[in-house]
Design a protein around this motif. Structure first.
Motif, PDB file in Angstrom:
ATOM      1  N   ARG A  52       8.169  -6.892   1.288  1.00 25.59           N
ATOM      2  CA  ARG A  52       8.303  -5.453   1.083  1.00 25.59           C
ATOM      3  C   ARG A  52       7.107  -5.007   0.250  1.00 25.59           C
ATOM      4  O   ARG A  52       6.718  -5.691  -0.694  1.00 25.59           O
ATOM      5  CB  ARG A  52       9.596  -5.167   0.333  1.00 25.59           C
ATOM      6  CG  ARG A  52       9.941  -3.721   0.273  1.00 25.59           C
ATOM      7  CD  ARG A  52      11.304  -3.477  -0.347  1.00 25.59           C
ATOM      8  NE  ARG A  52      12.183  -4.637  -0.222  1.00 25.59           N
ATOM      9  CZ  ARG A  52      13.214  -4.877  -0.984  1.00 25.59           C
ATOM     10  NH1 ARG A  52      13.534  -4.045  -1.941  1.00 25.59           N
ATOM     11  NH2 ARG A  52      13.966  -5.926  -0.807  1.00 25.59           N
ATOM     12  N   ILE A  53       6.543  -3.861   0.570  1.00 27.90           N
ATOM     13  CA  ILE A  53       5.436  -3.330  -0.226  1.00 27.90           C
ATOM     14  C   ILE A  53       6.014  -2.432  -1.311  1.00 27.90           C
ATOM     15  O   ILE A  53       6.912  -1.637  -1.066  1.00 27.90           O
ATOM     16  CB  ILE A  53       4.394  -2.598   0.643  1.00 27.90           C
ATOM     17  CG1 ILE A  53       3.160  -2.293  -0.179  1.00 27.90           C
ATOM     18  CG2 ILE A  53       4.972  -1.369   1.280  1.00 27.90           C
ATOM     19  CD1 ILE A  53       1.940  -1.954   0.648  1.00 27.90           C
ATOM     20  N   ASN A  54       5.551  -2.617  -2.525  1.00 31.37           N
ATOM     21  CA  ASN A  54       6.029  -1.849  -3.672  1.00 31.37           C
ATOM     22  C   ASN A  54       5.220  -0.573  -3.848  1.00 31.37           C
ATOM     23  O   ASN A  54       4.180  -0.384  -3.216  1.00 31.37           O
ATOM     24  CB  ASN A  54       5.930  -2.695  -4.942  1.00 31.37           C
ATOM     25  CG  ASN A  54       6.819  -3.906  -4.884  1.00 31.37           C
ATOM     26  OD1 ASN A  54       7.832  -3.903  -4.198  1.00 31.37           O
ATOM     27  ND2 ASN A  54       6.447  -4.953  -5.594  1.00 31.37           N
ATOM     28  N   GLU A  55       5.687   0.266  -4.754  1.00 32.63           N
ATOM     29  CA  GLU A  55       4.995   1.523  -5.053  1.00 32.63           C
ATOM     30  C   GLU A  55       3.577   1.288  -5.555  1.00 32.63           C
ATOM     31  O   GLU A  55       2.689   2.112  -5.359  1.00 32.63           O
ATOM     32  CB  GLU A  55       5.774   2.307  -6.118  1.00 32.63           C
ATOM     33  CG  GLU A  55       7.163   2.676  -5.688  1.00 32.63           C
ATOM     34  CD  GLU A  55       8.052   3.049  -6.866  1.00 32.63           C
ATOM     35  OE1 GLU A  55       7.642   2.913  -8.026  1.00 32.63           O
ATOM     36  OE2 GLU A  55       9.182   3.498  -6.585  1.00 32.63           O
ATOM     37  N   ASN A  56       3.339   0.139  -6.215  1.00 35.40           N
ATOM     38  CA  ASN A  56       2.027  -0.166  -6.771  1.00 35.40           C
ATOM     39  C   ASN A  56       1.091  -0.842  -5.757  1.00 35.40           C
ATOM     40  O   ASN A  56      -0.003  -1.252  -6.107  1.00 35.40           O
ATOM     41  CB  ASN A  56       2.164  -1.031  -8.025  1.00 35.40           C
ATOM     42  CG  ASN A  56       2.831  -2.367  -7.760  1.00 35.40           C
ATOM     43  OD1 ASN A  56       3.064  -2.747  -6.609  1.00 35.40           O
ATOM     44  ND2 ASN A  56       3.148  -3.087  -8.819  1.00 35.40           N
ATOM     45  N   GLY A  57       1.536  -0.960  -4.509  1.00 33.98           N
ATOM     46  CA  GLY A  57       0.706  -1.557  -3.463  1.00 33.98           C
ATOM     47  C   GLY A  57       0.759  -3.067  -3.396  1.00 33.98           C
ATOM     48  O   GLY A  57       0.080  -3.680  -2.575  1.00 33.98           O
ATOM     49  N   ARG A  58       1.563  -3.684  -4.239  1.00 34.31           N
ATOM     50  CA  ARG A  58       1.721  -5.137  -4.197  1.00 34.31           C
ATOM     51  C   ARG A  58       2.951  -5.478  -3.362  1.00 34.31           C
ATOM     52  O   ARG A  58       3.712  -4.599  -2.974  1.00 34.31           O
ATOM     53  CB  ARG A  58       1.811  -5.685  -5.618  1.00 34.31           C
ATOM     54  CG  ARG A  58       0.480  -5.456  -6.368  1.00 34.31           C
ATOM     55  CD  ARG A  58       0.512  -5.937  -7.778  1.00 34.31           C
ATOM     56  NE  ARG A  58       0.690  -7.371  -7.914  1.00 34.31           N
ATOM     57  CZ  ARG A  58      -0.298  -8.270  -7.969  1.00 34.31           C
ATOM     58  NH1 ARG A  58      -1.553  -7.888  -7.875  1.00 34.31           N
ATOM     59  NH2 ARG A  58      -0.031  -9.550  -8.123  1.00 34.31           N
ATOM     60  N   PHE A  59       3.137  -6.759  -3.077  1.00 32.58           N
ATOM     61  CA  PHE A  59       4.165  -7.200  -2.154  1.00 32.58           C
ATOM     62  C   PHE A  59       5.211  -8.067  -2.858  1.00 32.58           C
ATOM     63  O   PHE A  59       4.880  -8.886  -3.697  1.00 32.58           O
ATOM     64  CB  PHE A  59       3.531  -7.985  -1.002  1.00 32.58           C
ATOM     65  CG  PHE A  59       2.554  -7.162  -0.213  1.00 32.58           C
ATOM     66  CD1 PHE A  59       2.974  -6.466   0.907  1.00 32.58           C
ATOM     67  CD2 PHE A  59       1.228  -7.064  -0.604  1.00 32.58           C
ATOM     68  CE1 PHE A  59       2.090  -5.691   1.631  1.00 32.58           C
ATOM     69  CE2 PHE A  59       0.330  -6.295   0.125  1.00 32.58           C
ATOM     70  CZ  PHE A  59       0.767  -5.604   1.233  1.00 32.58           C
ATOM     71  N   THR A  60       6.466  -7.868  -2.474  1.00 36.79           N
ATOM     72  CA  THR A  60       7.587  -8.660  -2.972  1.00 36.79           C
ATOM     73  C   THR A  60       8.109  -9.518  -1.821  1.00 36.79           C
ATOM     74  O   THR A  60       8.197  -9.054  -0.691  1.00 36.79           O
ATOM     75  CB  THR A  60       8.713  -7.736  -3.473  1.00 36.79           C
ATOM     76  OG1 THR A  60       8.186  -6.886  -4.481  1.00 36.79           O
ATOM     77  CG2 THR A  60       9.862  -8.531  -4.037  1.00 36.79           C
ATOM     78  N   ALA A  61       8.454 -10.765  -2.143  1.00 39.61           N
ATOM     79  CA  ALA A  61       8.959 -11.702  -1.144  1.00 39.61           C
ATOM     80  C   ALA A  61      10.481 -11.772  -1.175  1.00 39.61           C
ATOM     81  O   ALA A  61      11.097 -11.705  -2.238  1.00 39.61           O
ATOM     82  CB  ALA A  61       8.384 -13.092  -1.404  1.00 39.61           C
TER      83      ALA A  61
END
Length: 78
Positions: free
Chosen positions: A21-30
């Motif tokens: 999933r892409i977060n609000e800060n542009g990083r990704f969560t697994a």
């Protein structure tokens, strides 16, 4: 043990599906989905992980790796 994959894979009666999933800060969560059963007896668990990643590929690799960890020790995720 097989190397982690970023695509869904079957191990015994389990379907392991890495998710990101892409977060609000542009990083990704697994996350990883672990499914078993069929029809009305289907059971699905989804586990999300704390670290954030700079790419979707790294997040998917982490999710797949955690799916393998769960297969060897499901109680570790309890």
């Amino acid at each position: 043990m097989k190397l982690p994959t970023t695509k869904p894979f079957m191990v015994g009666r389990y379907l392991i599906t890495p998710i990101f999933r892409i977060n609000e800060n542009g990083r990704f969560t697994a996350s990883v989905s672990i499914r078993s059963g069929q029809g009305s007896s289907t059971h699905c668990r989804i586990y999300s992980f704390e670290p954030e990643f700079v790419s979707s590929e790294k997040a998917l690799n982490h999710a797949a790796s955690q799916g393998h960890v769960w297969l060897s020790n499901p109680q570790a995720f309890a």
